[in-house]
Design an enzyme around this catalytic site. Sequence first.
Site, PDB file in Angstrom:
ATOM      1  N   HIS A  97      -0.432  80.794  99.067  1.00  0.00           N
ATOM      2  CA  HIS A  97       0.707  81.005 100.235  1.00  0.00           C
ATOM      3  C   HIS A  97       0.998  79.991 100.750  1.00  0.00           C
ATOM      4  O   HIS A  97       2.634  78.838 101.711  1.00  0.00           O
ATOM      5  CB  HIS A  97      -0.125  81.715 101.834  1.00  0.00           C
ATOM      6  CG  HIS A  97       0.642  81.442 103.097  1.00  0.00           C
ATOM      7  ND1 HIS A  97       0.697  82.992 103.508  1.00  0.00           N
ATOM      8  CD2 HIS A  97       0.201  80.806 103.628  1.00  0.00           C
ATOM      9  CE1 HIS A  97       1.383  82.812 104.165  1.00  0.00           C
ATOM     10  NE2 HIS A  97       1.219  81.594 104.951  1.00  0.00           N
ATOM     11  N   GLU A  98       0.017  78.517 101.092  1.00  0.00           N
ATOM     12  CA  GLU A  98       0.265  77.679 101.172  1.00  0.00           C
ATOM     13  C   GLU A  98       1.279  76.698 100.357  1.00  0.00           C
ATOM     14  O   GLU A  98       2.508  75.403 101.070  1.00  0.00           O
ATOM     15  CB  GLU A  98      -0.751  76.982 102.004  1.00  0.00           C
ATOM     16  CG  GLU A  98      -1.680  77.432 103.064  1.00  0.00           C
ATOM     17  CD  GLU A  98      -0.931  77.222 104.114  1.00  0.00           C
ATOM     18  OE1 GLU A  98       0.238  77.076 104.710  1.00  0.00           O
ATOM     19  OE2 GLU A  98      -1.098  78.205 105.196  1.00  0.00           O
ATOM     20  N   HIS A 149       8.915  75.315 100.201  1.00  0.00           N
ATOM     21  CA  HIS A 149       9.576  75.324 101.098  1.00  0.00           C
ATOM     22  C   HIS A 149      10.202  74.304 101.601  1.00  0.00           C
ATOM     23  O   HIS A 149      11.303  73.836 101.688  1.00  0.00           O
ATOM     24  CB  HIS A 149       9.340  75.908 102.040  1.00  0.00           C
ATOM     25  CG  HIS A 149      10.873  76.849 102.833  1.00  0.00           C
ATOM     26  ND1 HIS A 149      10.867  77.503 104.034  1.00  0.00           N
ATOM     27  CD2 HIS A 149      12.248  76.710 102.954  1.00  0.00           C
ATOM     28  CE1 HIS A 149      11.558  77.685 105.098  1.00  0.00           C
ATOM     29  NE2 HIS A 149      13.190  77.252 103.842  1.00  0.00           N
ATOM     30  N   HIS A 171       4.812  77.774 101.355  1.00  0.00           N
ATOM     31  CA  HIS A 171       5.509  76.242 102.510  1.00  0.00           C
ATOM     32  C   HIS A 171       5.807  75.170 101.461  1.00  0.00           C
ATOM     33  O   HIS A 171       6.756  75.003 101.844  1.00  0.00           O
ATOM     34  CB  HIS A 171       3.946  76.512 102.877  1.00  0.00           C
ATOM     35  CG  HIS A 171       4.289  77.465 103.933  1.00  0.00           C
ATOM     36  ND1 HIS A 171       5.368  78.041 104.922  1.00  0.00           N
ATOM     37  CD2 HIS A 171       3.468  77.963 104.904  1.00  0.00           C
ATOM     38  CE1 HIS A 171       4.778  79.363 105.683  1.00  0.00           C
ATOM     39  NE2 HIS A 171       3.972  79.485 106.335  1.00  0.00           N
TER      40      HIS A 171
END
Length: 703
Positions: free
Chosen positions: A495-496, A502, A499
């Site tokens: 998940h991180e 991104h 990020h």
Amino acid sequence: MNNKQILPLLMISTAFIVSCDDTKQATGNPFLNVYDTPNGVPPFDQIKSEHFKPAYEEALRQHRAEVDSIASITEAPTFENTILALEDAGRLLARVSSVFSNLSSSTTNDTLKALDTELAPKLAAHRDNISLNEQLFGRVKAVWNQRDSLDLNGEQEMLLERSYKNFVRNGADLSDTDKTALREINTQLAELTTQFGQNVLAETNAFELVVDNEDRLAGLSDGLKAAAAATADAKGYEGKWVFTLSNSSVMPFLQYADNRELRQQIWEAYKNRGANGNDNDNGDILVEIANLRLKKANLLGYPTHAHYVLEEAMAENPANVRKLLDDLWVPAIAKAKTEADDIQKEIEAAGQGFQAAPYDWRYYSEKIRQQRFSLSEAELQPYFSLSSVRQGAFDVANKLYGLRFKRREDMPTYHPEVEVYEVSEADGTLVGIFYVDYFPRESKRPGAWMSSFRRQYYENGQRVAPIIVNVCNFTPPVGTQPALLTFDEANTLFHEFGHALHGLLSDVSYRSLSGTSVSRDFVELPSQVMENWAEDPSVLKEYAKHYETGEPIPDALIAKLESAGTFGQGFATVEYLASAILDFDYHTITSPITVSAEEFEKASMEKAGLIDEIIPRHRSTYFNHIFSGGYSAGYYSYIWAEVLDADAFAAFKETSLYDKVTADAFRQNILERGGTEKPAELYRKFRGADPDPVHLMRKRGLD
């Protein structure tokens, strides 16, 4: 989760390679010199706590001078001399703020805490001095009014729109009296939100469950006991075991400890953080924060804080959010009640006569999972060493986007546990620098997040590479045994990392539009979509390998994971939705709260219909996301983005997990574009349609 931004008003980006004052002579303060480091990373080995205050003072002085210069230009306002000039201002302040905000969250100390408290009102006043500068706003408004005749490209149009709206949304059109009131509110909010976060950290660190009899640890794995023994040794409790309120300690304790009395003890400490009537009590603070946010929203012309926040969000308005939460709550609470009945039956089958309590849920749910699926976390963990999971995430990024990750041991770090990676394209072109900081410590706040030391942008036609960091609180290594993650922790790493991608793959012209500079309910799409790869059976075979033998996870164990895929989703969905509803209730008030935080929360949960066996994932007094971390009226974002990520992953499943056309479309329309277009438009460009919620309902077993 994303870390809070220090200067949201002008979307000032984090960290820069050079100071905006190029004539400044070399000093003993590393912030005031050109960074003489590989790829311009912060010189952490030179930065000391005492450097921050003078660096901030100089940075604020420079930024004030730059803003005053822009406001007083005699030439007619243009996009270049006003909007771009503001975009380029505050470089030193961004450089200092990026390091300070990251270190005060991940490796704080008394000096940084005191400075954080001192700086909060000063930075709030600085932001207000910019947003409420009539002369400056007059120039911005003049450019905005002539926007149709400026022949701007798409990114320039978005930069202008954001610049203008930031001024308006921060009070530029208010009367002098209301501006004065707004300044006072902003100062108070800055102080209170800073104090809230510091109180949660203090409460988390204050509790220790010290056990001196191993018989009381029945049910716990040898690994968890070894970790508790290591914690005890570090804290001076030789020969004992210590459990803390770090998630990597408290959650497995609640899941496996046979001793109900001890489960209750650590649970009570966990749920009462910030509500103990001591110096760290957050009850009055959070009520004041909610009331001040209402007052500010009303000043700015909005009926509630949620209306103010959602104006720029993908959801657009509170009604749309309420509908999503209500639509999901009905099937989720029904499933949670069925799960609660199963737990009560399990308790009674064991010959116990008590009613299930929240500190029983994880324990008995684990027993039921083992019975139904012959699946236990202890059986899984050997296949999820941190190094294997991290490499798995890197390999997925390589197969999707051609990225390569190279460990750089020559770059300075802010803590010995931090690692640094150079990220490049398949042809060797630099993409960015990636820091990872995975283990809990008392100087680090709870949770997991991504932040940046420098955002991506273009300067003189050249792409300036971003410097990104992932911070987590995973189960640490013990002795010679490596860090073994739970399956949930493996998902958190992916998940991180989403990020981080991104931020790393951003390819836009302006810092304030780069990377994660998007609405809260869109920023979670790149992170949550990565969790789908973490859980996919074929991907698991590639990265989940036994830490001792190197053997991939067996098909039989994967089959158990798949069978148990929607097990416990009633609980997981309800405890999350309860927090989202609580957040929304605090921020859709139309008159000030006059009851205590405890009473408000109780009324909110009773109205929602939350059952006694479950509490919100984040109770009011330790709800950092909304009272300290920038997610106010936005905690719903995770489930909103899950609608997007489930639909986005379906696009890959319709072709293949690593389909190049789909991956390129996701990279080019989502990951690279930052905030250069409206989120809904970016998503439609990727998918060709709006997201279909059916994929989320099916994924959570709520269909």
